[in-house]
Design an enzyme around this catalytic site. Structure first.
Site, PDB file in Angstrom:
ATOM      1  N   SER A 170      -8.804  14.547 -80.302  1.00 34.02           N
ATOM      2  CA  SER A 170     -10.320  14.580 -80.872  1.00 34.02           C
ATOM      3  C   SER A 170      -9.696  16.435 -81.150  1.00 34.02           C
ATOM      4  O   SER A 170      -9.108  16.827 -81.609  1.00 34.02           O
ATOM      5  CB  SER A 170     -11.831  15.223 -80.455  1.00 34.02           C
ATOM      6  OG  SER A 170     -12.653  14.992 -80.852  1.00 34.02           O
ATOM      7  N   THR A 171     -10.977  17.212 -80.799  1.00 34.60           N
ATOM      8  CA  THR A 171     -10.999  19.178 -80.719  1.00 34.60           C
ATOM      9  C   THR A 171      -9.664  19.314 -80.274  1.00 34.60           C
ATOM     10  O   THR A 171      -9.189  18.857 -79.572  1.00 34.60           O
ATOM     11  CB  THR A 171     -11.759  19.617 -80.062  1.00 34.60           C
ATOM     12  OG1 THR A 171     -13.383  18.893 -80.472  1.00 34.60           O
ATOM     13  CG2 THR A 171     -11.612  21.072 -80.832  1.00 34.60           C
ATOM     14  N   HIS A 196      -9.719  12.112 -84.354  1.00 30.81           N
ATOM     15  CA  HIS A 196     -11.067  12.371 -84.531  1.00 30.81           C
ATOM     16  C   HIS A 196     -11.237  13.021 -86.060  1.00 30.81           C
ATOM     17  O   HIS A 196     -11.122  14.381 -85.753  1.00 30.81           O
ATOM     18  CB  HIS A 196     -12.557  12.463 -84.187  1.00 30.81           C
ATOM     19  CG  HIS A 196     -13.093  11.947 -82.412  1.00 30.81           C
ATOM     20  ND1 HIS A 196     -13.475  12.748 -81.732  1.00 30.81           N
ATOM     21  CD2 HIS A 196     -11.935  10.544 -82.520  1.00 30.81           C
ATOM     22  CE1 HIS A 196     -13.069  11.288 -80.820  1.00 30.81           C
ATOM     23  NE2 HIS A 196     -12.760  10.268 -80.699  1.00 30.81           N
ATOM     24  N   MET A 289     -13.561  16.700 -77.212  1.00 29.22           N
ATOM     25  CA  MET A 289     -14.313  17.035 -76.192  1.00 29.22           C
ATOM     26  C   MET A 289     -14.734  15.636 -76.062  1.00 29.22           C
ATOM     27  O   MET A 289     -14.732  15.041 -76.638  1.00 29.22           O
ATOM     28  CB  MET A 289     -15.267  17.821 -76.963  1.00 29.22           C
ATOM     29  CG  MET A 289     -16.328  18.295 -76.370  1.00 29.22           C
ATOM     30  SD  MET A 289     -16.846  18.834 -74.617  1.00 29.22           S
ATOM     31  CE  MET A 289     -16.712  20.186 -75.380  1.00 29.22           C
ATOM     32  N   ASP A 292     -14.294  10.265 -75.023  1.00 28.62           N
ATOM     33  CA  ASP A 292     -13.910   8.611 -75.934  1.00 28.62           C
ATOM     34  C   ASP A 292     -12.208   8.458 -75.394  1.00 28.62           C
ATOM     35  O   ASP A 292     -11.528   9.589 -76.040  1.00 28.62           O
ATOM     36  CB  ASP A 292     -13.446   9.410 -77.578  1.00 28.62           C
ATOM     37  CG  ASP A 292     -13.718   7.975 -78.094  1.00 28.62           C
ATOM     38  OD1 ASP A 292     -13.136   6.698 -78.244  1.00 28.62           O
ATOM     39  OD2 ASP A 292     -12.700   8.489 -79.554  1.00 28.62           O
TER      40      ASP A 292
END
Length: 350
Positions: A170-171, A196, A289, A292
């Site tokens: 993600s991030t 993401h 973050m 998930d």
């Protein structure tokens, strides 16, 4: 109660600056300490106002946002969230050291604007805790399409056709994924990835990786075959699941409700890999973050898969890999620059 996050808004549109300032200031956890009309104005205000986070438009007069980031980050590694309507600009900004991006909306209703503002507010809060990755010229050269580094691990000429590699991030993940896959040999077993990212951006990201990597890369489409030498990137707003038939692995790419807060979701992918590939899989969970992928990579390990997590020191946000590690889902936790070699080492033992 923690002090509010001090935010500087940088955008050449007066109307947009005013709207962001008004909306973000309504959040008690955010304090807009100033606005800037261009990067030159922004540089002065960063020095005088000392914000915690900067929101940055890319297309601006005098100096574009990408050039600004390349000048800013080495001198002042402050978390920057880019606001861009163009995928290529957002990806360039992430490569230049931005922590995250939000797609600037084509506002068709108040709901569109509200969703954008909620996402921006959330990413500002994440950015405050992120580790800023400094821009290095060598990284830029890699993304422009120059030759990738050669793997330092001997590579097997052939692999078991049942092997598969699944990656979730993600991030901070766009650059972390690049670090992991950019030197994988062309004969590497199929790789499936959830990052993401919204629609259009996933296709642009896949096309960018395809220009860089030895393996071919494409945005996943429903019923795409998972083949040696191919990387599939989950499409924005589509869950990706691994399935198998008499011919081998393929994926289902389908819309659905968010899982673990996301669509595509790492949990959806990893759970399907645990069920379908079991011990023939390698799972990798990278910076991001939240949680998930944490439960499902644990399920992968319980099914016999070899699982790797990015360590805290090299994660932009040590959330997803931390949660996976805490659940016991990680066989080995490593710095980002060692994960590719670990994948190749393990493939050569399978």
């Amino acid at each position: 109660m923690a002090a509010p996050i001090r935010v500087l808004i940088v955008d050449d549109s007066l109307v947009f600056r005013m709207k962001l300032e008004q909306s973000l200031s309504a959040d008690p956890n955010i304090q807009v300490v100033g606005t800037a009309m261009d990067p030159i104005d922004a540089m002065k205000k960063i020095e005088s106002l000392n914000p915690d986070v900067v929101t940055l438009d890319v297309e601006m007069p005098h100096m574009n946002g990408i050039t600004f980031l390349k000048k800013l980050i080495p001198k002042r590694p402050i978390p920057v969230v880019v606001v861009s309507s163009l995928p290529i600009n957002a990806l360039d900004a992430l490569n230049a050291g931005a922590v995250d991006f939000v797609k600037k909306p084509a506002v068709k209703s108040p709901a569109d604007l509200q969703a954008f503002l909620q996402e921006l507010s959330s990413k500002i809060k994440i950015a405050r805790t992120a580790k800023v990755r400094r821009f290095y010229p060598s990284s830029s050269q890699t993304v422009s399409g120059n030759a990738c580094k050669l793997p330092r691990v001997p590579v097997s000429k052939s692999y078991n056709s049942n092997l598969i590699i699944a990656i979730g991030a993600s991030t901070g993940g766009t650059e972390a994924i690049l670090e992991v896959v950019n030197g994988l040999p062309a004969q590497t077993p199929g790789v499936i990835i959830v990052q993401h990212m919204p629609p259009v951006f996933t296709d642009m990201y896949a096309k960018r990786l395809d220009k860089i990597c030895k393996m071919s890369v494409k945005e996943a489409e429903d019923h795409d075959r998972v083949l040696p030498g191919r990387i599939l990137i989950a499409a924005g707003e589509y869950h990706m699941r691994l399935q198998k038939d008499a011919k081998g692995y393929y994926i289902r790419s389908q819309k659905g409700p968010k899982v673990s807060g996301h669509c595509p979701s790492v949990d959806v992918l990893f759970e399907s890999v645990a069920d379908t590939a079991g011990k023939n899989a390698i799972g990798v969970i990278l910076t991001g973050m939240g949680a998930d992928g944490a439960k499902s990579i644990t399920k992968m390990r319980q099914a016999g898969a070899y699982t790797i997590g990015q360590d805290q020191a090299t994660s932009v946000v040590y959330g997803m890999p931390m949660e996976a590690f805490k659940l016991g889902g990680i066989c080995k936790q490593l710095p980002l620059d060692q994960i590719q070699d670990e994948i190749l080492h393990h493939l050569n033992t399978m």
